[in-house]
Design an enzyme around this catalytic site. Structure first.
Site, PDB file in Angstrom:
ATOM      1  N   LYS A   1       0.859  -1.190   0.000  1.00  0.00           N
ATOM      2  CA  LYS A   1       0.000   0.000   0.000  1.00  0.00           C
ATOM      3  C   LYS A   1       0.886   1.228   0.000  1.00  0.00           C
ATOM      4  O   LYS A   1       2.039   1.165   0.425  1.00  0.00           O
ATOM      5  CB  LYS A   1      -0.854   0.010   1.267  1.00  0.00           C
ATOM      6  CG  LYS A   1      -2.120   0.818   1.130  1.00  0.00           C
ATOM      7  CD  LYS A   1      -3.223  -0.010   0.516  1.00  0.00           C
ATOM      8  CE  LYS A   1      -4.485   0.751   0.278  1.00  0.00           C
ATOM      9  NZ  LYS A   1      -5.608  -0.146   0.003  1.00  0.00           N
TER      10      LYS A   1
ATOM     11  N   ASP B   1      -7.021   4.396  -4.177  1.00  0.00           N
ATOM     12  CA  ASP B   1      -7.680   4.246  -2.880  1.00  0.00           C
ATOM     13  C   ASP B   1      -8.289   5.634  -2.627  1.00  0.00           C
ATOM     14  O   ASP B   1      -8.458   6.407  -3.588  1.00  0.00           O
ATOM     15  CB  ASP B   1      -6.654   3.851  -1.787  1.00  0.00           C
ATOM     16  CG  ASP B   1      -7.322   3.319  -0.514  1.00  0.00           C
ATOM     17  OD1 ASP B   1      -7.649   2.123  -0.461  1.00  0.00           O
ATOM     18  OD2 ASP B   1      -7.530   4.099   0.436  1.00  0.00           O
TER      19      ASP B   1
HETATM   20  N1  GLU Z   1      -7.369   0.272  -2.576  1.00  0.00           N
HETATM   21  C1  GLU Z   1      -8.170  -0.864  -2.905  1.00  0.00           C
HETATM   22  C2  GLU Z   1      -8.220  -1.803  -1.713  1.00  0.00           C
HETATM   23  O1  GLU Z   1      -8.280  -1.354  -0.586  1.00  0.00           O
HETATM   24  C3  GLU Z   1      -7.787  -1.505  -4.223  1.00  0.00           C
HETATM   25  C4  GLU Z   1      -6.365  -1.915  -4.372  1.00  0.00           C
HETATM   26  C5  GLU Z   1      -6.008  -2.404  -5.774  1.00  0.00           C
HETATM   27  O2  GLU Z   1      -6.860  -2.456  -6.656  1.00  0.00           O
HETATM   28  O3  GLU Z   1      -4.837  -2.741  -5.947  1.00  0.00           O
HETATM   29  O4  GLU Z   1      -8.244  -3.002  -1.828  1.00  0.00           O
END
Ligand code: GLU
Length: 446
Positions: free
Chosen positions: A127, A167
């Protein structure tokens, strides 16, 4: 009470990561579930799998300098935490929000490991983000920020290494600027390096809708398991960003009535059902605030500065941010006739809130399971990019629905296997953990 071994691991996590309270909370929630797994699998403890999972493989923190429209230099902080790559390249979104610091990125990255594992697809966990606030910034400012952010990030990512996405605060516009700068610096049209791309340049159908749709599919499965459905149900949603909007869309398609949604300024109550076109116009096209909704729809009211969780509903879809449902809010929701909760956001319920839901026998789908459709569809985007193919909307949505069905059933059967029937938290944590742990064992001490 934590199992003795886990309690000393948790103490170490507290000591080694001081002040990162959201990260502590996310670790604690997983450790609370996996005690019984250690009993069955002593090899995990022998190889210190849990200690290793709690320590990110790599953490990158960098300066992001950029110039605003007034010609002033601005400095933000950028992060990428590459948490675990046992199952595949690091995968997870970028969050741009003033609250972002290392503890938020680590909680999100930690959750992502298990969520991604639960999808059954070959993706590790990571992340990133920045304390940059896109709110009130012009498109040109956002572009300059994204270009500066990528000018550092590009050297750490790649389709086989680490694949960011969106996100909170990072949507189609930001992904476009980020990918554009990556392509420019590297001179490579490497579509699989980032997901959530626009359809004209390598994006996938249903990715935009996937987190919200997937969350509703998951809740639909939970309702079916209890012999009921969305039909005629009164639904409350928090947030009005990408996750919330498409959750509302799918609930309406399945016959539910969404009566409220929110943003950081308050919530809107519309007993006739949220008008999705108007909501999209205000939040997506105009990037405006929710009070504009009530101004344009006579019977709707805007309630400023209060929590949407004071509105009673049978289904709750928290799709705003972490720790928005306190123990007190959860108790009020239960008293208001709540049947099911599906978390579109990451960790939106506090530990006290979770306890209230579980003790009341609510069908409670934790974010790792309920919102996994977003990242799962990102993995499908990577798959389409790798084969230079693009699937239809119908086929992609069907894949998403199958994946959510599968996650739901695995959570339930794992919870059964461990003697905690109906406990989706235990099912999700144990099933997600086991797959990562087995891969880590197979790969040796790395
Ligand atoms: N931010 C999203 C999550 O919390 C998607 C992450 C992604 O698609 O890589 O899963």
């Amino acid at each position: 009470m934590l199992h003795e071994k886990l309690s000393s691991i948790y103490d170490n996590v507290l000591r080694r990561n001081p002040g990162e309270i959201e990260f502590h909370q996310a670790v604690r929630e997983v450790l609370d579930s996996i005690g019984p797994v250690l009993g069955k699998h002593p090899e995990y403890a022998e190889s210190k799998i849990i200690e290793r999972i709690c320590e990110p493989e790599r953490q990158i923190i960098f300066r992001v300098p950029w110039m605003d429209d007034q010609g002033q230099v601005q400095i933000n902080r950028g992060f990428r935490v590459e948490f675990n790559s046992a199952l595949g390249p690091y995968k997870g979104g970028l969050r741009f929000h003033p609250s972002v610091y290392l503890g938020i990125v680590k909680f999100l990255g930690f959750e992502q490991i298990f969520k991604n594992s639960l999808t059954g697809l070959p993706i590790g966990g990571g992340k990133g983000g920045s304390d940059f606030d896109p709110k009130g910034r012009s498109d040109r400012e956002v572009m300059r920020f994204c270009q500066s952010f990528m000018t550092e990030l590009y050297r750490h990512i790649g389709e086989y290494t680490d694949v960011p996405a969106g996100d909170t605060g990072v949507g189609g516009r930001e992904i476009g600027y980020l990918f554009g700068q990556y392509k420019r610096i590297t001179n490579r049209y490497e579509s699989g390096v980032i997901t959530g791309k626009g359809l004209v340049y390598g994006g996938a159908q249903v990715r935009t809708e996937a987190t919200g749709y997937g969350c509703v599919f998951f809740v639909d499965e939970m309702l079916k398991a209890r012999g009921t459905s969305f039909d005629g149900k009164r639904v409350v949603v928090s947030g009005s960003g990408n996750v919330a909007v498409y959750a509302i869309e799918k609930v309406e398609q399945l016959g539910g009535l969404v009566v409220a949604c929110s943003d950081s300024s308050g919530y809107v109550l519309d007993e006739k059902g949220i008008d999705l076109e108007l909501l999209k116009q205000i939040k997506q096209a105009e990037r405006g605030r929710l009070d504009a909704y009530a101004q344009r729809r006579d019977h709707a009211t805007f309630v400023s500065g209060r929590s949407v969780w004071e509105v009673p509903g049978e289904v709750a879809l928290p799709s705003a941010t972490q720790n928005e449902i306190t123990g007190e809010a959860a108790a009020a929701m239960v008293a208001g006739g709540l049947v099911a909760v599906g978390e579109g956001a990451n960790m939106p319920t506090t530990p006290e809130g979770i306890k209230v839901f579980q003790e009341a026998g609510i069908a409670y789908g934790p974010g790792k399971a309920a919102n996994a459709g977003g990242v799962a569809t990102s993995a499908l985007e990577m798959q389409q990019n790798a084969s230079r193919d693009s699937w239809t909307f119908e086929f992609s949505e069907q894949r998403l629905q199958e994946i959510m069905h599968d996650i739901h059933d695995r959570c339930l059967s794992t919870a059964d296997e461990y003697g905690m029937p109906g406990n989706y938290v235990a099912g999700a944590n144990i099933d997600g953990f086991r797959r990562v742990a087995d891969a880590m064992l197979a790969l040796g001490l790395i």
